[in-house]
Design a protein around this motif. Structure first.
Motif, mmCIF file in Angstrom:
data_model
loop_
_atom_site.group_PDB
_atom_site.id
_atom_site.type_symbol
_atom_site.label_atom_id
_atom_site.label_comp_id
_atom_site.label_asym_id
_atom_site.label_seq_id
_atom_site.Cartn_x
_atom_site.Cartn_y
_atom_site.Cartn_z
ATOM 1 N N VAL A 3 -3.341 -2.547 5.316
ATOM 2 C CA VAL A 3 -3.193 -1.173 4.819
ATOM 3 C C VAL A 3 -4.583 -0.553 4.661
ATOM 4 O O VAL A 3 -5.596 -1.259 4.606
ATOM 5 N N SER A 4 -4.614 0.757 4.556
ATOM 6 C CA SER A 4 -5.886 1.467 4.435
ATOM 7 C C SER A 4 -6.441 1.369 3.023
ATOM 8 O O SER A 4 -5.731 1.008 2.077
ATOM 9 N N LYS A 5 -7.728 1.720 2.873
ATOM 10 C CA LYS A 5 -8.353 1.735 1.553
ATOM 11 C C LYS A 5 -7.670 2.751 0.632
ATOM 12 O O LYS A 5 -7.525 2.514 -0.557
ATOM 13 N N ALA A 6 -7.263 3.878 1.200
ATOM 14 C CA ALA A 6 -6.596 4.905 0.392
ATOM 15 C C ALA A 6 -5.292 4.375 -0.202
ATOM 16 O O ALA A 6 -4.984 4.608 -1.373
ATOM 17 N N THR A 7 -4.539 3.637 0.595
ATOM 18 C CA THR A 7 -3.274 3.064 0.099
ATOM 19 C C THR A 7 -3.530 2.050 -1.004
ATOM 20 O O THR A 7 -2.800 1.995 -2.000
ATOM 21 N N LEU A 8 -4.570 1.234 -0.848
ATOM 22 C CA LEU A 8 -4.903 0.252 -1.872
ATOM 23 C C LEU A 8 -5.294 0.925 -3.182
ATOM 24 O O LEU A 8 -4.893 0.488 -4.264
ATOM 25 N N LEU A 9 -6.064 1.992 -3.096
ATOM 26 C CA LEU A 9 -6.494 2.684 -4.314
ATOM 27 C C LEU A 9 -5.323 3.353 -5.019
ATOM 28 O O LEU A 9 -5.331 3.500 -6.241
#
Length: 435
Positions: free
Chosen positions: A392-398
């Protein structure tokens, strides 16, 4: 609407107020059933256990705590038009009050009006004073509303429809008469009263659990009565005790019993009189019964039990499963209560002073739950997903973190990017040879 019809509708409404008063009694912890029992021979303790008061506070804090409900609008219309209106009316507190009334009564009402000096105003109306009038359509619509209240020896009733408001007054024993100087048009182009619900059928949170709560109150009250009988049986020993002669500490036998509840070496006649104190009361049975009722009450309320020690020490996943029923309950409430919040925006936007219904459709209402957050577990998951092959992307993780930690994901990504040093060229400044 004429005064005679107003009088008729008020009389039809009055029997409902008894139920509203009972529901309020449970909400504030003065449980109606245990308090309304007929007097019994002493001891007659009435001990209400405020389950509903606690449940109401927990649900309200979880869903409608100040800051939990936010409004966003990409066009900027909300900030320009309604933000100041909401601030001047303490919208967050008003919304929380509406939600609390809906929990308690199954419905809540909010009256809106416009004042030339103070602008747009709105306020919660006590549900016992509300008489809504609906259409006979399959999808019922609020077509009129009566706000009825008493003021000393005078009764007041204000009638609202889609264009005007009419006030009626009467003295005790008299008849309602219209007050023309207190009537006029409101310019909302619809009935200026909003109704909030948390359930399809207009039910509250706790009515279905009242038999369990009433039985719990009875058991607790009877336990209190037994304790009082126990104390009274000791006081009856005064007739058998020496209340004149004092020992070296200045105490009589009666004083010793009152102070320490000790009856050793006071004579056989005293022990015979105290035979009641040796009565066998099965504490385990009482304790197990109360525990079972308490568990059922919380389960039927779809609410986690704050007294459950195992809940606080459980893992984040275990807690999530225990909260599943509660979350389903709140999600259902949110669906119905959100309709009221959007309707409030449309009502104000449709007033002739603003007349901006199309712009109102651009506003989005967002809800944030208020529960302890297991940051350690989330951080571990994020670390796992961010290593190795990207899933998953960094945005999704955040986005997995709550807004109290990361309020704006895009801004956080920019901040991380700004703090990350630029990679250096390991060959910078080196001399190259053709060999």
């Amino acid at each position: 609407m004429d005064a005679q019809t107003i009088e008729k509708l008020i009389k039809e409404h009055q029997p409902l107020t008894t139920r509203y008063f009972d529901q309020k009694a449970y909400k504030i912890g003065e449980n109606a059933a245990i308090q309304q029992l007929n007097p019994k021979p002493a001891p007659d303790n009435r001990i209400p256990v405020p389950f509903i008061r606690r449940a109401t506070k927990l649900i309200k804090g979880y869903f409608a705590k100040v800051g939990s409900i936010t409004y966003t609008d990409s066009t900027g219309w909300f900030e320009e038009t309604l933000a100041d209106v909401f601030d001047s009316n303490d919208e967050e507190l008003e919304t929380a009050s509406m939600f609390e009334d809906a929990i308690c009564y199954g419905k809540a009402f909010e009256l809106h009006w416009y004042d030339k000096d103070d602008g747009f105003q709105f306020c919660v109306i006590p549900v016992s004073q509300c008489i809504p009038i609906y259409s006979d359509d399959l999808k019922k619509k609020l077509i009129a509303f009566i706000w009825y209240r008493e003021n000393g020896d005078e009764e007041l009733a204000t009638y609202y429809d889609s264009s005007e408001y009419l006030e009626y007054r009467k003295k005790k024993g008299g008849k309602f008469e219209a007050v023309k100087e207190s009537s006029g048009t409101h310019l909302y182009n619809r009935v200026p009263v909003l109704e909030a619900n948390i359930d399809r059928d207009g039910r509250n949170v706790f009515d279905h659990c009242l038999p369990l709560i009433d039985m719990y109150d009875k058991i607790i009250s009877e336990v209190g009565n037994e304790h009082e009988k126990f104390a009274n049986s000791i006081l009856l020993l005064r007739d058998y005790l020496d209340s004149v002669n004092k020992d070296e500490n200045g105490l009589t036998d009666a004083d010793k019993v009152n102070l320490w509840r000790v009856m050793d070496k006071l004579g056989d006649n005293v022990r015979d009189a105290a035979a009641y104190l040796e009565r066998n009361v099965n504490d385990t049975f009482i304790s197990n019964t109360l525990d079972r009722y308490e568990r059922l009450i919380y389960e039927m309320l779809c609410l986690f039990n704050p007294n459950d020690d195992a809940f606080a020490t459980s893992s984040g996943i275990a807690q999530a499963y225990k909260l599943l029923g509660f979350e389903y309950l709140i999600a259902d409430m949110e669906s119905y209560f959100a309709k009221f919040l959007y309707d409030r925006i449309r009502l104000i936007a449709g007033h002739s002073v603003i007349n901006s219904l199309e712009d109102a459709s651009s506003v989005t209402v967002s809800f944030k739950r208020n529960l302890p957050f297991d940051i350690e577990s989330t951080a571990s998951i994020v670390a796992t997903l961010s290593g190795g092959e990207k899933v998953v992307s960094k945005a999704t993780l955040l986005k997995m973190f709550p807004s109290t930690i990361i309020a704006d994901v895009e801004a956080e990504l920019e901040a991380v990017k700004a703090e990350t040093p630029a990679p250096t060229d390991p060959f910078m400044g080196a001399e190259w040879s053709s060999n």
